[in-house]
Write a protein that holds these residues in place. Structure first.
Motif, PDB file in Angstrom:
ATOM      1  N   UNK A 155      38.323  72.336  20.452  1.00  0.00           N
ATOM      2  CA  UNK A 155      37.446  73.436  20.027  1.00  0.00           C
ATOM      3  C   UNK A 155      36.660  73.055  18.773  1.00  0.00           C
ATOM      4  N   UNK A 156      37.321  72.356  17.846  1.00  0.00           N
ATOM      5  CA  UNK A 156      36.637  71.917  16.623  1.00  0.00           C
ATOM      6  C   UNK A 156      35.496  70.947  16.970  1.00  0.00           C
ATOM      7  N   UNK A 157      35.778  70.038  17.896  1.00  0.00           N
ATOM      8  CA  UNK A 157      34.755  69.069  18.296  1.00  0.00           C
ATOM      9  C   UNK A 157      33.584  69.790  18.954  1.00  0.00           C
ATOM     10  N   UNK A 158      33.892  70.773  19.799  1.00  0.00           N
ATOM     11  CA  UNK A 158      32.839  71.540  20.461  1.00  0.00           C
ATOM     12  C   UNK A 158      31.964  72.258  19.448  1.00  0.00           C
ATOM     13  N   UNK A 159      32.572  72.810  18.419  1.00  0.00           N
ATOM     14  CA  UNK A 159      31.801  73.484  17.366  1.00  0.00           C
ATOM     15  C   UNK A 159      30.838  72.516  16.683  1.00  0.00           C
ATOM     16  N   UNK A 160      31.254  71.250  16.589  1.00  0.00           N
ATOM     17  CA  UNK A 160      30.449  70.269  15.869  1.00  0.00           C
ATOM     18  C   UNK A 160      29.325  69.674  16.714  1.00  0.00           C
TER      19      UNK A 160
END
Length: 359
Positions: free
Chosen positions: A128-133
């Motif tokens: 999810x963090x990677x997707x946000x980035x």
């Protein structure tokens, strides 16, 4: 792998740095990235399977090369993000438990919450963090839940090296950790593989109670106590029963003697803390658990996967290997007419062993 358009507008090196930082923030001890060429490990795997050393673990062969070729398992995979999480708990001293035949030994990894759930949840948060980035990207999370050569991938990513006992070892933290992976379509830079630091040491080989480490880096699962007490569904071979001692779920002997584990640190995660006194449980008391009690006290635990029948099978063997106390005899006698033929067989064997002590 999640369907998504290709991601192109990002700095791969910066993203890799960020992924490591996010992983630490989420409680992983280390994050590293590898490619997907596992040719050397595939050759070893195929040879191991051809020799039949996997025993009844048919799933090891059923998936073919998908286990050693990540892009066959998940088309579009370019990199694997491997994560490591320490589980060494604050618990009763393992040596003391192993040297007390009236108590049962449970492998330290299984004392707390089922690691599958803990790691999968955090891997999803990392995704999810990677997707946000960078926006939507292709990925799939694994935690010992699919045909994945996790130790080979972790070694290739530099998280440790595969020791002679076939477990992954890290110089700074030993081997008491879980592994998880994100297969991803992101073209990230890869980390350097770890060097092997076992040297001439063979303590793990010499310590194995059943001689299951038949050669350096070669494990005969059919002899391994973890296999016998967890994976094997039927009767434990009689010649091996005395060698199991009081180990009722898994075995840690090869890790307990590893010199690198002197650097192991206690996990800060309460998820992996012992539950229901299973770090040093009295065998006679455990053998009295009915199925409802077993299910209640192993809720959320990896132990539940073997079921009540095999739980009783394992404890019967441990009782048979212990002293002929009144409590041990009474516990076994109470199960002599158990509905399960598997349980009855191991109870009869255990009672015969205790009778031999008194004869």
């Amino acid at each position: 792998m999640n369907a998504s358009p290709p991601v192109t507008d990002f700095d791969p090196a910066q993203l890799a740095t960020d992924i490591r930082r996010w992983g630490r923030d989420l409680g992983f001890d280390a994050i590293a990235i590898s490619g997907i060429d596992l040719g050397r490990h595939e050759a070893y795997l195929l040879d191991w399977l051809a020799a039949g050393l996997h025993g009844e673990m048919d799933y090891m062969a059923r998936h073919g090369t998908r286990r050693s070729r990540p892009a066959e398992l998940e088309p579009g995979t370019l990199r694997v993000i491997s994560a490591r999480m320490n589980y060494w708990p604050e618990a009763a001293d393992p040596e003391r438990v192993l040297n007390d035949p009236t108590r049962g030994y449970v492998s330290r990894y299984a004392l707390g919450r089922d690691y599958h759930k803990v790691l999968r949840r955090r891997l999803q948060k990392l995704a999810d963090r990677i997707t946000e980035a960078v926006g939507p990207f292709g990925y799939r999370a694994f935690t010992d839940s699919a045909p994945v050569l996790e130790k080979a991938l972790a070694e290739q990513a530099g998280l440790g090296w595969i020791g002679k006992h076939t477990n992954l070892i890290d110089r700074q933290s030993g081997s008491w950790f879980f592994l998880g992976e994100l297969y991803t379509s992101l073209p990230l830079p890869v980390d350097a593989p770890a060097a092997n630091h076992c040297g001439d040491c063979r303590r793990c080989i010499d310590a194995c109670p059943t001689g299951a480490i038949v050669a350096p880096w070669r494990l005969d699962a059919r002899l391994c106590i973890s296999y016998l007490t967890i994976e094997l569904k039927g009767s434990i071979p009689e010649p091996l029963r005395p060698l199991i001692g009081n180990r009722i779920y898994g075995c840690d002997d090869c890790q307990l003697v590893c010199p690198w584990n002197r650097f192991a640190r206690t996990t800060p995660l309460p998820d992996f803390a012992p539950r229901h006194g299973l770090d040093a449980p009295p065998l006679a008391e455990l053998f009295g658990w009915d199925e409802a009690t077993f299910l209640a006290r192993t809720e959320g635990s990896a132990i539940r996967r073997i079921g009540h029948e095999r739980w009783l099978r394992n404890i019967a063997v441990a009782l048979g290997n212990g002293p002929a106390t009144a409590a041990a005899r009474a516990a076994l006698e109470a199960r002599r007419d158990h509905p399960s033929a598997l349980v009855r067989e191991h109870v009869a064997w255990a009672l015969a062993r205790l009778h031999e002590q008194s004869a």
